[in-house]
Design a protein around this motif. Structure first.
Motif, PDB file in Angstrom:
ATOM      1  N   HIS A   1       0.928  -1.182   0.058  1.00  0.00           N
ATOM      2  CA  HIS A   1      -0.023  -0.037  -0.067  1.00  0.00           C
ATOM      3  C   HIS A   1       0.900   1.215   0.034  1.00  0.00           C
ATOM      4  O   HIS A   1       0.683   2.075  -0.726  1.00  0.00           O
ATOM      5  CB  HIS A   1      -0.665   0.117   1.125  1.00  0.00           C
TER       6      HIS A   1
ATOM      7  N   ILE B   1       0.727   4.365  -2.793  1.00  0.00           N
ATOM      8  CA  ILE B   1       0.332   5.539  -2.531  1.00  0.00           C
ATOM      9  C   ILE B   1       1.500   6.577  -2.803  1.00  0.00           C
ATOM     10  O   ILE B   1       1.437   7.679  -3.502  1.00  0.00           O
ATOM     11  CB  ILE B   1      -0.059   5.559  -1.099  1.00  0.00           C
TER      12      ILE B   1
ATOM     13  N   THR C   1       1.804  12.226  -9.636  1.00  0.00           N
ATOM     14  CA  THR C   1       0.925  13.469  -9.791  1.00  0.00           C
ATOM     15  C   THR C   1       1.796  14.821  -9.732  1.00  0.00           C
ATOM     16  O   THR C   1       1.763  15.621 -10.536  1.00  0.00           O
ATOM     17  CB  THR C   1       0.030  13.765  -8.274  1.00  0.00           C
TER      18      THR C   1
ATOM     19  N   ALA D   1       3.490  15.148 -13.383  1.00  0.00           N
ATOM     20  CA  ALA D   1       2.439  15.383 -14.332  1.00  0.00           C
ATOM     21  C   ALA D   1       2.237  16.908 -14.173  1.00  0.00           C
ATOM     22  O   ALA D   1       2.222  17.706 -15.159  1.00  0.00           O
ATOM     23  CB  ALA D   1       1.067  14.755 -14.355  1.00  0.00           C
ATOM     24  N   TYR D   2       2.310  17.476 -12.941  1.00  0.00           N
ATOM     25  CA  TYR D   2       1.983  18.951 -12.746  1.00  0.00           C
ATOM     26  C   TYR D   2       3.195  19.626 -13.261  1.00  0.00           C
ATOM     27  O   TYR D   2       3.104  20.671 -14.020  1.00  0.00           O
ATOM     28  CB  TYR D   2       2.216  19.227 -11.279  1.00  0.00           C
TER      29      TYR D   2
ATOM     30  N   VAL E   1       3.294  19.922 -17.028  1.00  0.00           N
ATOM     31  CA  VAL E   1       2.160  20.670 -17.655  1.00  0.00           C
ATOM     32  C   VAL E   1       2.429  21.993 -17.594  1.00  0.00           C
ATOM     33  O   VAL E   1       2.183  23.291 -18.318  1.00  0.00           O
ATOM     34  CB  VAL E   1       0.866  20.538 -17.126  1.00  0.00           C
TER      35      VAL E   1
ATOM     36  N   GLN F   1      -7.998  34.215 -10.776  1.00  0.00           N
ATOM     37  CA  GLN F   1      -7.695  32.667 -10.447  1.00  0.00           C
ATOM     38  C   GLN F   1      -7.146  31.776 -11.665  1.00  0.00           C
ATOM     39  O   GLN F   1      -6.358  30.640 -11.293  1.00  0.00           O
ATOM     40  CB  GLN F   1      -8.628  31.941  -9.768  1.00  0.00           C
ATOM     41  N   ARG F   2      -7.450  32.246 -12.815  1.00  0.00           N
ATOM     42  CA  ARG F   2      -7.084  31.349 -14.164  1.00  0.00           C
ATOM     43  C   ARG F   2      -6.178  32.240 -14.955  1.00  0.00           C
ATOM     44  O   ARG F   2      -6.487  33.429 -15.195  1.00  0.00           O
ATOM     45  CB  ARG F   2      -8.214  30.649 -14.730  1.00  0.00           C
TER      46      ARG F   2
ATOM     47  N   LEU G   1     -16.012  24.409 -22.051  1.00  0.00           N
ATOM     48  CA  LEU G   1     -15.759  24.047 -20.661  1.00  0.00           C
ATOM     49  C   LEU G   1     -14.481  25.121 -20.210  1.00  0.00           C
ATOM     50  O   LEU G   1     -13.592  25.496 -21.165  1.00  0.00           O
ATOM     51  CB  LEU G   1     -15.120  22.700 -20.831  1.00  0.00           C
ATOM     52  N   CYS G   2     -14.379  25.062 -19.059  1.00  0.00           N
ATOM     53  CA  CYS G   2     -13.265  26.178 -18.252  1.00  0.00           C
ATOM     54  C   CYS G   2     -12.060  26.083 -18.678  1.00  0.00           C
ATOM     55  O   CYS G   2     -11.534  26.990 -19.382  1.00  0.00           O
ATOM     56  CB  CYS G   2     -13.432  25.837 -16.635  1.00  0.00           C
ATOM     57  N   GLY G   3     -11.577  24.679 -18.751  1.00  0.00           N
ATOM     58  CA  GLY G   3     -10.103  24.630 -19.121  1.00  0.00           C
ATOM     59  C   GLY G   3      -9.761  24.511 -20.789  1.00  0.00           C
ATOM     60  O   GLY G   3      -8.801  24.261 -21.240  1.00  0.00           O
ATOM     61  N   GLU G   4     -10.908  24.545 -21.274  1.00  0.00           N
ATOM     62  CA  GLU G   4     -10.911  24.618 -23.036  1.00  0.00           C
ATOM     63  C   GLU G   4     -10.318  26.090 -23.271  1.00  0.00           C
ATOM     64  O   GLU G   4      -9.613  26.171 -24.321  1.00  0.00           O
ATOM     65  CB  GLU G   4     -11.955  24.185 -23.781  1.00  0.00           C
TER      66      GLU G   4
ATOM     67  N   HIS H   1      -9.332  28.673 -20.832  1.00  0.00           N
ATOM     68  CA  HIS H   1      -8.423  28.814 -19.648  1.00  0.00           C
ATOM     69  C   HIS H   1      -7.323  27.817 -19.648  1.00  0.00           C
ATOM     70  O   HIS H   1      -7.091  26.932 -18.618  1.00  0.00           O
ATOM     71  CB  HIS H   1      -8.723  29.042 -18.221  1.00  0.00           C
ATOM     72  N   ILE H   2      -6.408  27.660 -20.632  1.00  0.00           N
ATOM     73  CA  ILE H   2      -5.602  26.502 -20.723  1.00  0.00           C
ATOM     74  C   ILE H   2      -4.421  26.881 -19.750  1.00  0.00           C
ATOM     75  O   ILE H   2      -3.885  28.007 -19.969  1.00  0.00           O
ATOM     76  CB  ILE H   2      -5.032  26.424 -22.070  1.00  0.00           C
ATOM     77  N   LYS H   3      -3.913  25.825 -19.115  1.00  0.00           N
ATOM     78  CA  LYS H   3      -2.815  26.256 -18.215  1.00  0.00           C
ATOM     79  C   LYS H   3      -1.497  25.985 -18.935  1.00  0.00           C
ATOM     80  O   LYS H   3      -0.936  25.236 -19.873  1.00  0.00           O
ATOM     81  CB  LYS H   3      -2.535  25.303 -17.152  1.00  0.00           C
TER      82      LYS H   3
END
Lengths: 219, 129, 444
Positions: free
Chosen positions: B5, B9, B16, B19-20, B23, B41-42, B122-125, B127-129
């Motif tokens: 486990h 984890i 995570t 990937a962050y 991007v 915020q975006r 959609l939001c992220g479409e 407000h692309i990061k």
């Protein structure tokens, strides 16, 4: 795809909230009617004073003895339940959608904080799942449905997290996010999610019996 | 908790973050100016004006977006290309203009996109990061 | 972990004989009748609210006594009995029912401690009593407790005490108690008395000395009291614990009717917990009285009154170190633990608290009709009481005060089995020992 998105973010939201609220009202009426029919005496003993006293005590972390016996679980559980409501309710993206459709808006948490909340909720769910496997007395009680509940709650949070960060499959993540959120709403009145409504009621009656009849505390 | 486990984890947490980081690094893209917002915020929405108008067939009619209102009535045939959206739309609804800036942006794009069944919704479409 | 206990199945002749007569159709029809007709929204809510969090486990002394074996947690008992019956729509086997009897009748004291540990306040005791109701209707109730219920139904008392034996015992105690006061009476059927004193049937049967003591206390306190010669003198109620609610309600009613016939102002009952639960909480309400129709107080309340108003004076405080066991049915059941402590401090010099205590005290392990299931189940009861024995041992007290008959018997078994070397006493024993044997005069 546009009309699908339009449906799940439009009418489906109404339908989900509708089923949720009507379901809750229906279930409550059903409980009320059945109690009137079969256990009318419960209303005689139900005491607002003792109910509120007990519910308030149980809302204060680590006041009830039980909460001190399992401090880790209670701490996680308290935080989980607060964030479970706080995060979606005060998430900027959600409030924007409300604002755009109803000219209604309220205070929001900043996105980075909401991000932390989301991770916290997911971690809490992982904790619950592990606890179900590791603690023998909990494992004994656990069935498949308990994991299904954990997954059902986790889905909107995990998909929301991935979508927010735009890690991959953005459009699909949003779709999963919306649908799983709506599914949760729809399921509230008809599954054990209903404990959010029932728990205060069961507590209230036990508190009324303990306080009003038996003159003792129930915590 | 057994080792299996723990391994899973920690693996998840690592992935995570990886990937962050990936991007976060990306190319320069054309975005709407969001300097009118306090503490946005975006990132500003991705918007290439000319490409958009070409695809949407809006070369001749600027007033769809660059409209002019007198109070609550739209003034036909007039347009406002030379002023910024934030000149009329405040951050909060005002007696003169009930549509706040953020809502103006969002609804302006999304309403058309939904109606025409084209473009990001959609939001992220946007407000692309 | 392999449990040593479960390898040896307890044979209860009453259960076995009852099981042999059952058909699958009978089983299903009884279970479904109880589940559909006799339960309401409360039951459904309990079933649907439980999130299987397991927090009730730590509340249960049976669970703690069995080294936290998961099948002994309160929620596990529900899962292994009533939930299974619901899921299978009553189509359960005889083996299943045999286990259900063991669980509901001998591994749960219906002490309600778990309701205080469940965040939702689910009344698991009520769920177990519902299982017992089904068991009763299937006629597979353990032999010994069923015999007690039969006695209740036939005689109005739980020990087949005949009316002449009862009267005879009282007269005999009256005669003996004249050693203390020469004109002492145990007034029978004295109409219009201030107080009717009621006891449980084991007192005249085995512990008549307790009646002697109470007569002495009543006489010294100059109380205008009486005891009924007819049924109703026994306040106990094992039918309440077997799910025989009809008998349970009937005997609670007989008790109050006896008091009503004698036109007394108030009922004082002896040091018993389950009897208090019956006449104060369960039986009266089954009959339809929201509250006791005639004021009813437990001996602790009465002693508190006598000691704080000077009707009984303490000659010399009790010397030995004492600890107090709070019986579930009068602490969690009536909040009398505060008064009990005041009495202990008036009577005794050296009081040691046991932990946990007050509402959180562990059940004696005998309560809820468990000890009444009799000798076949004593071995497993001793295993299930290990945590209680640890709790008692930690106090290091010489004397254990237990103001409840059931607790008394259960604690005696524990003290003997675990060799704790404690003396177990009622409050009455100690009062009798330390009181001034003079008669109280009003205004003095």
């Amino acid at each position: 795809m546009h009309s699908f998105i339009q449906f799940i973010t439009g009418p489906m939201v109404w339908i989900s909230f509708g089923i949720c609220f009507i379901g809750i009202v229906f279930r409550l009426l059903q409980i009320f009617r059945l109690t009137r029919e079969k256990e009318n005496f419960m209303f005689t003993f139900l005491s607002v004073k003792f109910s509120l006293r007990s519910i308030l005590v149980w809302l204060v972390p680590f006041l009830p003895v039980s909460t001190r016996k399992s401090p880790v679980f209670y701490a996680v559980s308290y935080i989980f339940h607060i964030l479970l409501f706080l995060t979606p309710l005060f998430l900027l993206s959600h409030v924007i959608l409300i604002e755009e459709n109803f000219n209604l808006s309220w205070w929001t948490v900043s996105d980075w904080l909401a991000d932390i909340f989301t991770v916290a909720v997911i971690c809490a769910l992982i904790f619950f799942a592990i606890r179900r496997r590791m603690v023998p007395e909990v494992k004994f009680l656990t069935g498949l449905s308990d994991y299904v509940f954990i997954i059902l709650v986790a889905l909107p949070f995990i998909s929301g997290f991935i979508a927010y960060h735009q890690f991959f499959a953005y459009q699909w993540m949003v779709i999963i996010h919306v649908i799983s959120g709506e599914l949760m709403l729809i399921l509230i009145p008809f599954t054990r999610f209903f404990h959010m409504i029932l728990a205060p009621l069961t507590r209230a009656y036990t508190a009324s019996e303990f306080g009003g009849v038996r003159h003792s505390k129930d915590w | 908790m057994n080792h299996k486990h723990l391994f899973i984890i920690s693996g998840l947490i690592f992935l995570t973050f990886f990937a962050y980081m990936t991007v976060s690094a990306q190319n320069e893209i054309i975005r709407l100016d969001n300097s009118a917002f306090e503490n946005p915020q975006r990132p500003g929405a991705v918007f290439d004006h000319d490409t958009h108008n070409e695809m949407a067939g809006l070369e001749d009619d600027c007033s769809v977006c660059h409209h002019v209102y007198d109070g609550k009535t739209l003034i036909e045939g007039e347009s406002s290309e030379d002023s910024a959206c934030s000149d009329c739309h405040e951050l909060k609804p005002t007696p003169e203009n009930s549509v706040p800036l953020r809502k103006a942006f969002h609804n302006r794009c999304k309403d058309c996109h939904f109606t025409s069944q084209k473009g990001p919704v959609l939001c992220g479409e946007c407000h692309i990061k | 972990m392999q449990d040593v206990k479960t390898n040896k199945k307890v044979i209860d002749e009453g259960v076995e004989a009852g099981l042999a007569k059952l058909t699958p159709e009978k089983i299903a029809s009884v279970i479904n009748q109880v589940l559909e007709k006799e339960t309401g929204a409360r039951f459904k809510a309990y079933v649907q609210t439980c999130m299987r969090c397991g927090l009730c486990s730590d509340a249960c002394s049976v669970f703690l006594s069995n080294d936290r074996a998961p099948q002994y947690s309160p929620a596990a008992k529900v899962k292994q009995t009533i939930l299974e019956m619901i899921n299978k729509k009553g189509r359960v086997s005889r083996e299943f029912l045999s286990d259900a009897v063991r669980i509901a009748h001998t591994e749960c004291n219906v002490c309600k401690r778990c309701s205080m540990y469940c965040p939702f306040g689910i009344d698991i005791a009520y769920m177990m009593l519902t299982v017992r109701r089904i068991i009763h209707k299937l006629e597979i109730t353990p032999l010994y407790i069923q015999d007690t219920v039969n006695s209740h139904a036939a005689t109005g008392n739980q020990m087949w005490v005949k009316q002449d034996e009862w009267i005879d015992t009282l007269q005999w105690q009256e005669e003996d108690a004249r050693e203390e006061f020469e004109d002492l009476r145990i007034p029978l059927d004295k109409d219009g008395s201030d107080i009717m004193y009621s006891v449980i049937a084991p007192e005249p049967k085995f512990q008549a000395g307790l009646i002697y003591q109470m007569a002495t206390i009543m006489h010294a306190a100059n109380v205008n009291w009486t005891m009924p010669s007819t049924p109703g003198w026994d306040n106990s109620n094992m039918a309440m614990y077997t799910g025989d609610f009809e008998t349970s309600g009937r005997i609670a009613r007989i008790h109050y009717e006896a008091a009503a016939n004698l036109h007394v102002k108030k009922i004082v009952m002896g040091e018993c917990g389950h009897a208090f639960r019956s006449v104060y909480d369960v039986g009266n309400r089954w009959v339809g009285w929201t509250a006791p129709p005639i004021e009813l107080i437990h001996a602790i309340d009465f002693y508190h009154f006598l000691l704080t108003t000077g009707r009984i004076k303490v000659k010399e405080k009790y010397k030995k170190s004492v600890t107090l066991h709070d019986p579930c049915n009068i602490s969690r059941g009536r909040g009398l633990h505060h008064k009990a402590r005041e009495i202990v401090n008036i009577l005794c010099e050296n009081f040691i608290e046991m932990t946990p205590n007050k509402e959180h005290n562990y059940c004696c392990g005998a309560g809820g009709g468990v000890i009444n299931c009799g000798p076949p189940w004593k071995g497993t009861r001793m295993v299930n009481n290990k945590e209680k024995s640890r709790q008692l041992k930690r106090t290091g007290a010489q004397v254990l005060i237990a103001p409840c008959h059931n607790c008394h018997s259960g604690l005696e078994d524990i003290v003997e089995h675990y060799e704790l070397g404690m003396e177990i006493k009622f409050f009455g024993d100690i009062i009798f020992e330390v009181m001034e044997k003079t008669i109280f005069e009003e205004g003095n």
